[in-house]
Design an enzyme around this catalytic site. Sequence first.
Site, mmCIF file in Angstrom:
data_model
loop_
_atom_site.group_PDB
_atom_site.id
_atom_site.type_symbol
_atom_site.label_atom_id
_atom_site.label_comp_id
_atom_site.label_asym_id
_atom_site.label_seq_id
_atom_site.Cartn_x
_atom_site.Cartn_y
_atom_site.Cartn_z
ATOM 1 N N LYS A 192 38.366 25.393 30.510
ATOM 2 C CA LYS A 192 38.563 25.542 31.954
ATOM 3 C C LYS A 192 37.445 24.908 32.751
ATOM 4 O O LYS A 192 37.313 25.147 33.947
ATOM 5 C CB LYS A 192 38.639 27.031 32.312
ATOM 6 C CG LYS A 192 39.713 27.795 31.559
ATOM 7 C CD LYS A 192 39.579 29.280 31.806
ATOM 8 C CE LYS A 192 40.429 30.063 30.831
ATOM 9 N NZ LYS A 192 40.177 31.512 30.905
ATOM 10 N N HIS A 229 34.157 28.004 53.111
ATOM 11 C CA HIS A 229 33.873 28.198 51.689
ATOM 12 C C HIS A 229 33.692 26.884 50.942
ATOM 13 O O HIS A 229 33.840 26.826 49.736
ATOM 14 C CB HIS A 229 34.974 29.035 51.052
ATOM 15 C CG HIS A 229 35.139 30.378 51.682
ATOM 16 N ND1 HIS A 229 36.130 30.648 52.602
ATOM 17 C CD2 HIS A 229 34.415 31.514 51.553
ATOM 18 C CE1 HIS A 229 36.018 31.903 53.002
ATOM 19 N NE2 HIS A 229 34.993 32.454 52.378
ATOM 20 N N ARG A 278 35.874 32.828 46.694
ATOM 21 C CA ARG A 278 35.169 34.026 46.238
ATOM 22 C C ARG A 278 33.768 33.736 45.726
ATOM 23 O O ARG A 278 32.963 34.664 45.601
ATOM 24 C CB ARG A 278 35.995 34.746 45.188
ATOM 25 C CG ARG A 278 37.092 35.533 45.857
ATOM 26 C CD ARG A 278 38.128 36.023 44.891
ATOM 27 N NE ARG A 278 37.597 36.937 43.914
ATOM 28 C CZ ARG A 278 38.340 37.467 42.956
ATOM 29 N NH1 ARG A 278 39.609 37.159 42.873
ATOM 30 N NH2 ARG A 278 37.822 38.277 42.103
ATOM 31 N N ARG A 292 42.594 43.697 32.016
ATOM 32 C CA ARG A 292 43.398 42.632 32.603
ATOM 33 C C ARG A 292 44.883 42.973 32.511
ATOM 34 O O ARG A 292 45.325 43.582 31.530
ATOM 35 C CB ARG A 292 43.177 41.304 31.869
ATOM 36 C CG ARG A 292 42.102 40.453 32.501
ATOM 37 C CD ARG A 292 40.768 40.769 31.925
ATOM 38 N NE ARG A 292 39.703 39.968 32.507
ATOM 39 C CZ ARG A 292 38.590 40.505 33.033
ATOM 40 N NH1 ARG A 292 38.461 41.803 33.144
ATOM 41 N NH2 ARG A 292 37.629 39.727 33.461
#
Length: 288
Positions: free
Chosen positions: A61, A100, A121, A275
């Site tokens: 990722k 952001h 975030r 999760r």
Amino acid sequence: MPELPEVETMRRGLAPLVGGVITAVEKPRCGCRPISVRPGWPRLKSGLLRRRIRGFERRGKRLILLAEPEDQPAAPLARLVIEPRMTGLVSLDDVPDRQHLRLRLAVQGAKADQLLFWDRRGLGTLRLFADEVTFEAALGRQRIGPDALECSLADFRELLGSSRRAIKVALLDQAKLAGVGNLYASEMLHVSRIHPATACCELTAGQWRKLYAAMRDVLETAIRYEGSTLSDGTYRNALNQAGGYQNQHRVYDRAGENCPRRNCGQILRIVQAQRATFYCPGCQKLRA
DNA sequence: CATATGTCCTGAGAGC
DNA sequence: TGCTCTCAGGACATAT
């Protein structure tokens, strides 16, 4: 939440920057807490400025920018590792808001003239490595498993097969296998009809084969659809467009709906390792 | 060593 | 309507 397909879509979208030279490294003014930048902004700037973008790679990722000194192609390649984590994204063009925006690289001499990193975030990170040795020490195979699309069936089974953990939980362990996240783990288990709580060591050879095939199929299909943009709308490709795979989701975020396999059951939501996991109790039984 | 849990972060949405 | 609370899950630090 960028997983392998979303990060691969980002990587492909950055191709217009390849060959350009970084002429400015900007930390935008931003009202929120700063993201993690290692080894700090001054060294990030000096390490990237006047370097030529050789290309973009992906490992699980993580997105990796390869930068070579402008006039010394033989010198060590620096690597900027971008981890989008939950809400990070890259763009050539525009981002959801200015507030952001976390990084801007100005680029000259390529088809595109900037790289933006945006992260609402702020869980994302930027890390600069001066050469391959330091990069591999931090992100090499000692630390992170093989990319899910670069992993053979034999390696897949070898890496996960002896674990007593639930298969859904083990699939998320990036030290074993890189790239699969919470969304696609549920999807590939549904395709292969495996209950997410099955202990890895209980899976049969046939189930490993099915799961491996399902993993490749789900990830490759999601890449073709340019990833999943969930209801929060955060993830976009490098041209600020939504992905399309969310419409193909079989179970993820579909609790209470009927299983896409007919006469099967209603999709359940359970929690594993804090999760959410989604599955169909009709076609994903605990026993093979 | 393997496995489990707590932490960080922001904003959407629920509930009152 | 406006407030408070919960939740989403990447990676990693720390604990067992």
